[in-house]
Design an enzyme around this catalytic site. Structure first.
Site, short mmCIF file in Angstrom:
data_model
loop_
_atom_site.label_atom_id
_atom_site.label_comp_id
_atom_site.label_asym_id
_atom_site.label_seq_id
_atom_site.Cartn_x
_atom_site.Cartn_y
_atom_site.Cartn_z
N ASP A 252 -14.54 7.31 -22.63
CA ASP A 252 -13.15 7.00 -22.30
C ASP A 252 -13.06 5.69 -21.52
O ASP A 252 -12.25 4.81 -21.84
CB ASP A 252 -12.55 8.15 -21.48
CG ASP A 252 -11.15 7.84 -20.97
OD1 ASP A 252 -10.19 7.98 -21.74
OD2 ASP A 252 -11.03 7.45 -19.79
N LYS B 184 -5.96 4.55 -26.19
CA LYS B 184 -7.05 3.59 -25.95
C LYS B 184 -8.12 3.63 -27.03
O LYS B 184 -8.71 2.61 -27.37
CB LYS B 184 -7.68 3.78 -24.58
CG LYS B 184 -8.33 5.13 -24.31
CD LYS B 184 -7.39 6.05 -23.60
CE LYS B 184 -8.04 7.36 -23.20
NZ LYS B 184 -7.06 8.26 -22.55
N GLY C 291 3.15 15.95 -26.10
CA GLY C 291 2.28 16.63 -25.14
C GLY C 291 2.70 16.28 -23.73
O GLY C 291 3.88 16.00 -23.45
N ILE D 211 -0.96 2.16 -13.49
CA ILE D 211 -1.27 0.87 -12.85
C ILE D 211 -0.97 -0.25 -13.84
O ILE D 211 -1.50 -0.25 -14.95
CB ILE D 211 -2.76 0.80 -12.44
CG1 ILE D 211 -3.14 2.02 -11.60
CG2 ILE D 211 -3.04 -0.47 -11.68
CD1 ILE D 211 -4.63 2.11 -11.30
N GLY E 43 4.42 12.67 -30.81
CA GLY E 43 3.54 13.38 -29.89
C GLY E 43 4.27 13.75 -28.62
O GLY E 43 4.66 12.88 -27.85
N LYS F 8 -11.36 1.79 -22.60
CA LYS F 8 -10.46 1.01 -21.75
C LYS F 8 -11.06 -0.35 -21.42
O LYS F 8 -10.36 -1.36 -21.40
CB LYS F 8 -10.15 1.79 -20.47
CG LYS F 8 -9.41 3.10 -20.72
CD LYS F 8 -9.38 3.97 -19.47
CE LYS F 8 -8.74 5.31 -19.74
NZ LYS F 8 -8.82 6.22 -18.58
N GLY G 290 4.16 12.66 -23.60
CA GLY G 290 5.40 12.58 -24.37
C GLY G 290 6.54 13.27 -23.66
O GLY G 290 7.67 12.73 -23.58
N ALA G 291 6.29 14.48 -23.12
CA ALA G 291 7.32 15.18 -22.36
C ALA G 291 7.70 14.39 -21.12
O ALA G 291 8.88 14.34 -20.73
CB ALA G 291 6.83 16.57 -21.98
#
Length: 431
Positions: free
Chosen positions: A204, A108, A14, A139, A12, A208, A17-18
Protein backbone atom coordinates in the site's frame (compact mmCIF):
# COMPACT_ATOMS: atom_id res chain seq x y z
CA UNK A 1 -18.18 26.04 -15.72
CA UNK A 2 -20.82 28.74 -15.08
CA UNK A 3 -23.66 28.48 -12.54
CA UNK A 4 -25.06 25.13 -13.74
CA UNK A 5 -24.67 22.36 -11.14
CA UNK A 6 -21.66 20.09 -11.32
CA UNK A 7 -23.28 16.70 -11.75
CA UNK A 8 -21.42 14.02 -9.83
CA UNK A 9 -21.62 10.24 -10.21
CA UNK A 10 -20.13 8.13 -7.43
CA UNK A 11 -18.95 4.59 -8.20
CA UNK A 12 -18.57 2.73 -4.93
CA UNK A 13 -20.46 3.55 -1.74
CA UNK A 14 -18.28 1.97 0.90
CA UNK A 15 -16.84 3.89 3.82
CA UNK A 16 -15.33 6.66 1.71
CA UNK A 17 -18.22 6.86 -0.76
CA UNK A 18 -20.71 7.25 2.08
CA UNK A 19 -18.41 9.89 3.56
CA UNK A 20 -18.44 11.86 0.31
CA UNK A 21 -22.26 11.74 0.21
CA UNK A 22 -22.49 13.03 3.77
CA UNK A 23 -19.91 15.75 3.24
CA UNK A 24 -21.62 17.06 0.10
CA UNK A 25 -24.98 17.04 1.90
CA UNK A 26 -23.61 18.74 5.02
CA UNK A 27 -21.41 21.34 3.31
CA UNK A 28 -23.51 21.89 0.19
CA UNK A 29 -24.30 25.56 0.84
CA UNK A 30 -20.72 26.39 1.82
CA UNK A 31 -19.32 24.64 -1.25
CA UNK A 32 -21.81 26.39 -3.57
CA UNK A 33 -20.70 29.77 -2.22
CA UNK A 34 -17.05 28.90 -2.65
CA UNK A 35 -17.28 27.61 -6.21
CA UNK A 36 -20.22 29.66 -7.48
CA UNK A 37 -22.32 26.64 -8.40
CA UNK A 38 -23.90 23.67 -6.60
CA UNK A 39 -22.42 20.19 -6.68
CA UNK A 40 -25.14 17.57 -7.01
CA UNK A 41 -24.89 13.78 -6.87
CA UNK A 42 -27.02 12.58 -9.76
CA UNK A 43 -26.01 8.92 -9.99
CA UNK A 44 -24.41 6.22 -7.86
CA UNK A 45 -23.29 2.65 -8.29
CA UNK A 46 -23.11 0.17 -5.43
CA UNK A 47 -23.71 -3.51 -4.79
CA UNK A 48 -26.25 -3.07 -1.98
CA UNK A 49 -29.17 -0.73 -2.66
CA UNK A 50 -30.79 -1.41 0.72
CA UNK A 51 -27.96 -0.27 2.99
CA UNK A 52 -28.57 2.94 4.94
CA UNK A 53 -25.81 5.41 4.10
CA UNK A 54 -27.19 8.28 6.13
CA UNK A 55 -28.25 10.31 3.07
CA UNK A 56 -31.52 10.28 1.12
CA UNK A 57 -30.76 8.74 -2.29
CA UNK A 58 -34.32 8.09 -3.46
CA UNK A 59 -34.01 10.67 -6.27
CA UNK A 60 -30.57 9.50 -7.43
CA UNK A 61 -30.14 7.12 -10.37
CA UNK A 62 -28.76 3.73 -9.35
CA UNK A 63 -26.49 1.57 -11.46
CA UNK A 64 -25.62 -2.00 -10.69
CA UNK A 65 -22.65 -1.70 -13.04
CA UNK A 66 -20.26 1.21 -12.47
CA UNK A 67 -19.21 1.17 -16.14
CA UNK A 68 -22.79 2.08 -17.08
CA UNK A 69 -22.67 5.00 -14.67
CA UNK A 70 -19.46 6.18 -16.34
CA UNK A 71 -21.30 6.66 -19.63
CA UNK A 72 -24.34 8.47 -18.15
CA UNK A 73 -24.96 11.68 -20.13
CA UNK A 74 -26.21 13.40 -16.96
CA UNK A 75 -22.90 13.00 -15.13
CA UNK A 76 -20.07 15.54 -15.52
CA UNK A 77 -17.52 13.92 -13.20
CA UNK A 78 -17.15 10.31 -12.06
CA UNK A 79 -15.79 9.64 -8.57
CA UNK A 80 -14.23 6.17 -8.57
CA UNK A 81 -14.08 4.65 -5.08
CA UNK A 82 -14.17 0.96 -5.98
CA UNK A 83 -10.48 0.14 -5.57
CA UNK A 84 -8.16 -2.34 -7.24
CA UNK A 85 -5.58 -1.90 -9.96
CA UNK A 86 -7.63 -3.53 -12.72
CA UNK A 87 -11.09 -4.96 -13.34
CA UNK A 88 -14.21 -2.87 -12.84
CA UNK A 89 -12.34 0.12 -11.37
CA UNK A 90 -10.05 0.46 -14.40
CA UNK A 91 -12.91 -0.02 -16.86
CA UNK A 92 -14.99 2.60 -15.05
CA UNK A 93 -12.25 5.23 -15.21
CA UNK A 94 -11.37 4.46 -18.84
CA UNK A 95 -15.04 4.61 -19.84
CA UNK A 96 -15.59 7.90 -18.03
CA UNK A 97 -12.64 9.50 -19.81
CA UNK A 98 -13.72 8.07 -23.16
CA UNK A 99 -17.13 9.71 -22.65
CA UNK A 100 -15.61 13.11 -21.87
CA UNK A 101 -16.05 13.04 -18.11
CA UNK A 102 -13.61 14.25 -15.48
CA UNK A 103 -12.49 11.63 -12.96
CA UNK A 104 -11.73 11.85 -9.25
CA UNK A 105 -10.31 8.72 -7.65
CA UNK A 106 -8.91 7.50 -4.35
CA UNK A 107 -7.48 4.40 -6.03
CA UNK A 108 -3.72 4.34 -5.44
CA UNK A 109 -3.28 0.83 -6.89
CA UNK A 110 -4.89 1.87 -10.18
CA UNK A 111 -2.66 4.95 -10.45
CA UNK A 112 0.49 3.10 -9.43
CA UNK A 113 -0.02 0.59 -12.24
CA UNK A 114 -1.75 2.68 -14.92
CA UNK A 115 -1.33 6.31 -13.88
CA UNK A 116 0.77 7.46 -16.82
CA UNK A 117 -1.58 5.94 -19.42
CA UNK A 118 -4.68 7.34 -17.72
CA UNK A 119 -3.11 10.80 -17.40
CA UNK A 120 -2.23 10.71 -21.10
CA UNK A 121 -5.81 9.76 -21.98
CA UNK A 122 -7.31 12.47 -19.76
CA UNK A 123 -5.03 15.29 -20.87
CA UNK A 124 -5.46 14.45 -24.57
CA UNK A 125 -9.17 15.20 -24.13
CA UNK A 126 -8.77 18.26 -21.91
CA UNK A 127 -10.08 16.39 -18.88
CA UNK A 128 -9.03 16.28 -15.24
CA UNK A 129 -7.82 13.10 -13.55
CA UNK A 130 -7.59 14.04 -9.85
CA UNK A 131 -6.38 11.84 -7.01
CA UNK A 132 -5.67 13.82 -3.85
CA UNK A 133 -7.45 11.14 -1.83
CA UNK A 134 -5.19 8.37 -3.16
CA UNK A 135 -2.19 9.42 -1.07
CA UNK A 136 -2.23 10.20 2.67
CA UNK A 137 -6.00 10.55 3.04
CA UNK A 138 -6.99 14.06 4.10
CA UNK A 139 -3.47 15.51 3.91
CA UNK A 140 -3.19 17.79 0.83
CA UNK A 141 0.18 16.36 -0.18
CA UNK A 142 -0.51 16.12 -3.94
CA UNK A 143 -1.61 19.76 -4.14
CA UNK A 144 1.29 20.71 -1.89
CA UNK A 145 3.86 19.11 -4.18
CA UNK A 146 2.23 19.90 -7.52
CA UNK A 147 1.09 23.45 -6.86
CA UNK A 148 2.53 24.72 -3.58
CA UNK A 149 6.08 23.72 -4.57
CA UNK A 150 5.69 24.37 -8.30
CA UNK A 151 8.62 26.81 -8.27
CA UNK A 152 10.99 24.26 -6.73
CA UNK A 153 13.13 21.34 -7.74
CA UNK A 154 12.32 18.58 -5.26
CA UNK A 155 15.33 16.70 -3.93
CA UNK A 156 13.51 14.17 -1.81
CA UNK A 157 10.09 13.23 -0.52
CA UNK A 158 9.68 10.83 2.37
CA UNK A 159 7.23 9.94 5.06
CA UNK A 160 4.85 7.63 6.85
CA UNK A 161 2.33 6.57 4.21
CA UNK A 162 0.46 3.73 5.90
CA UNK A 163 -1.52 4.27 9.10
CA UNK A 164 -1.97 0.57 9.83
CA UNK A 165 1.77 -0.05 10.03
CA UNK A 166 2.32 3.13 12.01
CA UNK A 167 -0.35 2.08 14.52
CA UNK A 168 1.19 -1.38 14.92
CA UNK A 169 4.73 -0.02 15.42
CA UNK A 170 3.46 2.61 17.87
CA UNK A 171 1.59 0.01 19.94
CA UNK A 172 4.56 -2.34 19.93
CA UNK A 173 6.73 0.47 21.29
CA UNK A 174 4.30 1.71 23.95
CA UNK A 175 3.13 -1.71 25.19
CA UNK A 176 6.17 -3.92 24.61
CA UNK A 177 4.04 -6.52 22.82
CA UNK A 178 5.07 -8.47 19.74
CA UNK A 179 3.93 -7.92 16.19
CA UNK A 180 1.35 -10.73 16.02
CA UNK A 181 -0.52 -9.62 19.14
CA UNK A 182 -0.73 -5.99 18.04
CA UNK A 183 -1.79 -6.95 14.51
CA UNK A 184 -4.69 -8.98 15.92
CA UNK A 185 -5.77 -6.01 18.01
CA UNK A 186 -5.53 -3.68 15.00
CA UNK A 187 -7.79 -6.04 13.07
CA UNK A 188 -10.30 -6.13 15.94
CA UNK A 189 -10.39 -2.32 16.01
CA UNK A 190 -10.80 -2.04 12.25
CA UNK A 191 -7.37 -0.47 11.68
CA UNK A 192 -6.20 -3.53 9.73
CA UNK A 193 -8.01 -5.63 7.14
CA UNK A 194 -8.84 -9.30 7.64
CA UNK A 195 -6.08 -9.91 5.08
CA UNK A 196 -3.56 -7.24 6.11
CA UNK A 197 -0.79 -8.22 3.69
CA UNK A 198 -1.06 -5.14 1.44
CA UNK A 199 -0.48 -2.95 4.48
CA UNK A 200 2.05 -4.86 6.56
CA UNK A 201 4.10 -6.02 3.56
CA UNK A 202 4.51 -2.42 2.39
CA UNK A 203 2.56 -2.68 -0.88
CA UNK A 204 0.00 0.00 0.00
CA UNK A 205 2.76 2.45 0.91
CA UNK A 206 4.65 1.53 -2.27
CA UNK A 207 1.62 2.37 -4.43
CA UNK A 208 1.45 5.79 -2.79
CA UNK A 209 5.20 6.34 -3.09
CA UNK A 210 5.16 5.61 -6.83
CA UNK A 211 2.53 8.33 -7.26
CA UNK A 212 4.46 10.81 -5.10
CA UNK A 213 7.64 10.13 -7.06
CA UNK A 214 5.95 11.02 -10.33
CA UNK A 215 4.52 14.27 -8.95
CA UNK A 216 7.76 15.23 -7.20
CA UNK A 217 10.18 14.48 -10.03
CA UNK A 218 8.12 14.71 -13.20
CA UNK A 219 8.68 11.08 -14.13
CA UNK A 220 6.38 8.37 -15.40
CA UNK A 221 4.77 6.36 -12.63
CA UNK A 222 7.07 3.39 -12.10
CA UNK A 223 5.78 1.06 -9.41
CA UNK A 224 7.89 -1.82 -10.73
CA UNK A 225 11.06 -0.09 -9.54
CA UNK A 226 9.94 0.56 -5.96
CA UNK A 227 11.93 -1.53 -3.48
CA UNK A 228 9.40 -2.88 -0.97
CA UNK A 229 9.90 -4.29 2.52
CA UNK A 230 7.24 -4.64 5.20
CA UNK A 231 7.22 -4.86 8.99
CA UNK A 232 6.52 -8.56 9.68
CA UNK A 233 10.10 -9.12 10.79
CA UNK A 234 10.22 -6.19 13.25
CA UNK A 235 10.32 -7.57 16.79
CA UNK A 236 9.68 -6.04 20.19
CA UNK A 237 13.39 -6.62 20.81
CA UNK A 238 14.35 -4.40 17.86
CA UNK A 239 11.98 -1.67 19.02
CA UNK A 240 13.44 -1.81 22.53
CA UNK A 241 17.01 -1.59 21.26
CA UNK A 242 16.05 1.28 18.95
CA UNK A 243 14.81 3.20 21.98
CA UNK A 244 18.02 2.53 23.88
CA UNK A 245 19.98 3.91 20.94
CA UNK A 246 17.81 7.04 20.66
CA UNK A 247 15.68 5.96 17.69
CA UNK A 248 12.17 4.90 16.78
CA UNK A 249 11.29 2.43 14.03
CA UNK A 250 8.91 3.66 11.31
CA UNK A 251 7.87 2.20 7.98
CA UNK A 252 8.89 4.93 5.53
CA UNK A 253 8.40 5.60 1.86
CA UNK A 254 11.42 7.41 0.44
CA UNK A 255 11.92 8.86 -3.04
CA UNK A 256 15.28 10.55 -3.48
CA UNK A 257 17.15 12.06 -6.40
CA UNK A 258 20.73 10.76 -6.55
CA UNK A 259 23.57 11.01 -9.04
CA UNK A 260 22.74 7.44 -10.11
CA UNK A 261 19.02 8.07 -10.66
CA UNK A 262 15.93 8.15 -8.48
CA UNK A 263 15.82 5.90 -5.45
CA UNK A 264 12.34 4.62 -4.55
CA UNK A 265 11.93 2.42 -1.51
CA UNK A 266 9.54 1.44 1.24
CA UNK A 267 11.19 -0.13 4.27
CA UNK A 268 11.42 0.07 8.05
CA UNK A 269 13.86 2.77 9.16
CA UNK A 270 15.26 4.03 12.42
CA UNK A 271 14.78 7.78 12.85
CA UNK A 272 16.03 10.02 15.71
CA UNK A 273 13.56 10.09 18.58
CA UNK A 274 13.30 13.89 18.53
CA UNK A 275 12.27 14.19 14.88
CA UNK A 276 8.83 15.00 13.49
CA UNK A 277 8.66 11.62 11.78
CA UNK A 278 9.45 9.84 15.05
CA UNK A 279 6.75 11.82 16.86
CA UNK A 280 4.06 10.91 14.29
CA UNK A 281 2.27 8.07 16.02
CA UNK A 282 -0.85 5.93 15.77
CA UNK A 283 -2.81 6.02 12.53
CA UNK A 284 -1.40 9.40 11.50
CA UNK A 285 0.62 9.95 8.32
CA UNK A 286 3.42 12.45 7.72
CA UNK A 287 5.02 13.57 4.46
CA UNK A 288 8.15 15.72 4.16
CA UNK A 289 9.30 17.31 0.90
CA UNK A 290 12.84 18.68 0.62
CA UNK A 291 13.31 21.20 -2.19
CA UNK A 292 15.84 23.77 -3.33
CA UNK A 293 14.05 27.06 -2.55
CA UNK A 294 11.41 26.10 0.03
CA UNK A 295 13.75 23.69 1.86
CA UNK A 296 11.80 21.22 4.02
CA UNK A 297 8.00 21.28 4.11
CA UNK A 298 6.12 18.84 6.36
CA UNK A 299 2.47 17.81 6.33
CA UNK A 300 0.93 15.66 9.08
CA UNK A 301 -2.62 14.38 9.44
CA UNK A 302 -5.02 11.51 9.19
CA UNK A 303 -4.00 9.29 6.32
CA UNK A 304 -7.19 7.27 6.05
CA UNK A 305 -10.79 7.06 7.22
CA UNK A 306 -14.11 8.12 5.76
CA UNK A 307 -14.09 11.79 6.72
CA UNK A 308 -10.47 12.78 5.90
CA UNK A 309 -10.50 10.87 2.61
CA UNK A 310 -13.90 12.30 1.66
CA UNK A 311 -12.50 15.77 2.33
CA UNK A 312 -9.73 15.12 -0.21
CA UNK A 313 -12.23 13.81 -2.79
CA UNK A 314 -14.40 16.91 -2.46
CA UNK A 315 -11.36 19.20 -2.67
CA UNK A 316 -10.75 17.73 -6.14
CA UNK A 317 -14.42 18.25 -7.04
CA UNK A 318 -14.05 21.91 -6.04
CA UNK A 319 -11.16 22.32 -8.49
CA UNK A 320 -13.24 20.80 -11.28
CA UNK A 321 -16.28 22.93 -10.42
CA UNK A 322 -14.19 26.11 -10.57
CA UNK A 323 -12.41 25.04 -13.74
CA UNK A 324 -8.96 24.96 -12.13
CA UNK A 325 -6.74 22.59 -14.11
CA UNK A 326 -3.17 21.45 -13.67
CA UNK A 327 -1.28 18.60 -15.35
CA UNK A 328 -2.08 15.32 -13.64
CA UNK A 329 1.46 14.62 -12.44
CA UNK A 330 2.69 18.25 -12.28
CA UNK A 331 4.01 18.33 -15.87
CA UNK A 332 2.07 17.36 -18.99
CA UNK A 333 1.81 13.60 -19.38
CA UNK A 334 3.54 13.78 -22.77
CA UNK A 335 6.58 15.32 -21.04
CA UNK A 336 6.90 12.85 -18.17
CA UNK A 337 10.41 11.44 -18.28
CA UNK A 338 11.24 7.75 -17.97
CA UNK A 339 12.40 7.03 -14.44
CA UNK A 340 16.03 6.00 -14.14
CA UNK A 341 16.09 3.83 -11.00
CA UNK A 342 19.01 4.17 -8.61
CA UNK A 343 20.05 0.73 -7.35
CA UNK A 344 19.45 0.34 -3.63
CA UNK A 345 22.86 -1.29 -3.35
CA UNK A 346 24.34 2.15 -4.10
CA UNK A 347 22.77 3.68 -0.96
CA UNK A 348 25.28 5.10 1.45
CA UNK A 349 24.24 5.49 5.05
CA UNK A 350 24.21 4.01 8.52
CA UNK A 351 22.77 0.69 9.62
CA UNK A 352 21.44 -1.10 12.69
CA UNK A 353 22.19 -4.82 12.90
CA UNK A 354 20.87 -7.34 15.45
CA UNK A 355 22.43 -10.76 15.79
CA UNK A 356 21.46 -13.74 17.91
CA UNK A 357 24.79 -15.39 18.72
CA UNK A 358 26.05 -18.15 20.99
CA UNK A 359 27.74 -16.45 23.95
CA UNK A 360 31.28 -17.78 23.74
CA UNK A 361 34.77 -16.31 23.34
CA UNK A 362 35.81 -15.08 19.90
CA UNK A 363 32.37 -14.51 18.41
CA UNK A 364 32.52 -10.72 18.50
CA UNK A 365 36.00 -10.79 17.04
CA UNK A 366 34.70 -12.85 14.10
CA UNK A 367 31.84 -10.37 13.56
CA UNK A 368 34.22 -7.42 13.73
CA UNK A 369 36.55 -9.08 11.24
CA UNK A 370 33.73 -9.61 8.74
CA UNK A 371 32.83 -5.92 8.99
CA UNK A 372 36.46 -4.85 8.74
CA UNK A 373 37.02 -6.90 5.60
CA UNK A 374 34.24 -4.93 3.86
CA UNK A 375 35.43 -1.54 5.20
CA UNK A 376 32.37 -1.25 7.45
CA UNK A 377 33.11 0.73 10.61
CA UNK A 378 31.12 0.14 13.82
CA UNK A 379 29.70 3.18 15.59
CA UNK A 380 28.18 1.47 18.66
CA UNK A 381 27.88 -1.98 20.15
CA UNK A 382 25.41 -3.38 22.70
CA UNK A 383 25.28 -6.69 24.57
CA UNK A 384 23.13 -6.90 27.68
CA UNK A 385 24.12 -9.57 30.17
CA UNK A 386 25.85 -12.90 29.73
CA UNK A 387 24.51 -16.42 29.09
CA UNK A 388 27.54 -18.64 28.38
CA UNK A 389 26.77 -21.26 25.75
CA UNK A 390 23.31 -19.82 24.99
CA UNK A 391 22.04 -17.47 22.28
CA UNK A 392 22.07 -13.78 23.23
CA UNK A 393 21.22 -10.64 21.26
CA UNK A 394 24.09 -8.50 20.06
CA UNK A 395 23.33 -5.14 18.49
CA UNK A 396 25.60 -2.83 16.56
CA UNK A 397 25.29 0.31 14.49
CA UNK A 398 27.64 1.43 11.76
CA UNK A 399 29.12 4.62 10.45
CA UNK A 400 28.24 5.61 6.88
CA UNK A 401 28.93 2.79 4.47
CA UNK A 402 27.73 1.52 1.11
CA UNK A 403 24.82 -0.90 1.27
CA UNK A 404 26.53 -3.36 -1.04
CA UNK A 405 29.41 -3.61 1.46
CA UNK A 406 26.97 -3.99 4.34
CA UNK A 407 25.18 -6.84 2.59
CA UNK A 408 28.46 -8.62 1.82
CA UNK A 409 29.49 -8.38 5.48
CA UNK A 410 26.12 -9.70 6.67
CA UNK A 411 26.36 -12.65 4.29
CA UNK A 412 29.64 -13.64 5.96
CA UNK A 413 28.31 -12.99 9.48
CA UNK A 414 25.15 -15.01 8.79
CA UNK A 415 27.33 -17.97 7.87
CA UNK A 416 29.23 -18.04 11.17
CA UNK A 417 28.56 -21.13 13.31
CA UNK A 418 27.81 -19.00 16.36
CA UNK A 419 25.10 -16.93 14.61
CA UNK A 420 21.77 -18.63 15.30
CA UNK A 421 19.38 -16.53 13.18
CA UNK A 422 19.50 -14.51 9.98
CA UNK A 423 20.97 -11.11 10.90
CA UNK A 424 18.37 -8.33 11.13
CA UNK A 425 19.34 -5.09 9.38
CA UNK A 426 17.44 -1.79 9.58
CA UNK A 427 18.50 1.34 7.74
CA UNK A 428 19.08 4.48 9.81
CA UNK A 429 17.82 7.78 8.38
CA UNK A 430 18.73 11.12 10.00
CA UNK A 431 15.32 12.74 9.52
Amino acid sequence: MGTAPLRVGIAGLGTVGAGVLKLLATQGDLLARRVGRPMVVTAVSARDRTRDRGVDLTSVRWYDNAVDLASDDQVDVVVELIGGSDGIAARTVETALAHGKHVVTANKALLAHHGTALATQAEAQGLTLAFEAAVAGGIPVIKGLREGLAANQVREVHGILNGTCNYILTEMRTTGRDFGDVLAEAQAKGYAEADPSFDIDGVDAAHKLAILTSVAFGTRVDFANVHVEGIRHISALDIDYAGQLGYRIKLLGIARRTDKGIEQRVNPCMVPVGSLIAATDGVFNAVVADSDFADKVALVGRGAGAVPTASAVVADLVDIAIGRRTPTFAVPASQLAPLTPAPLSARRGRYYVRLMVVDRPGVIADVAAALRDQNVSMESFLQRGRAPGEAVPVVLTTHDTEEVAMLRALAVIGGLDAVQETPRMIRIEDY
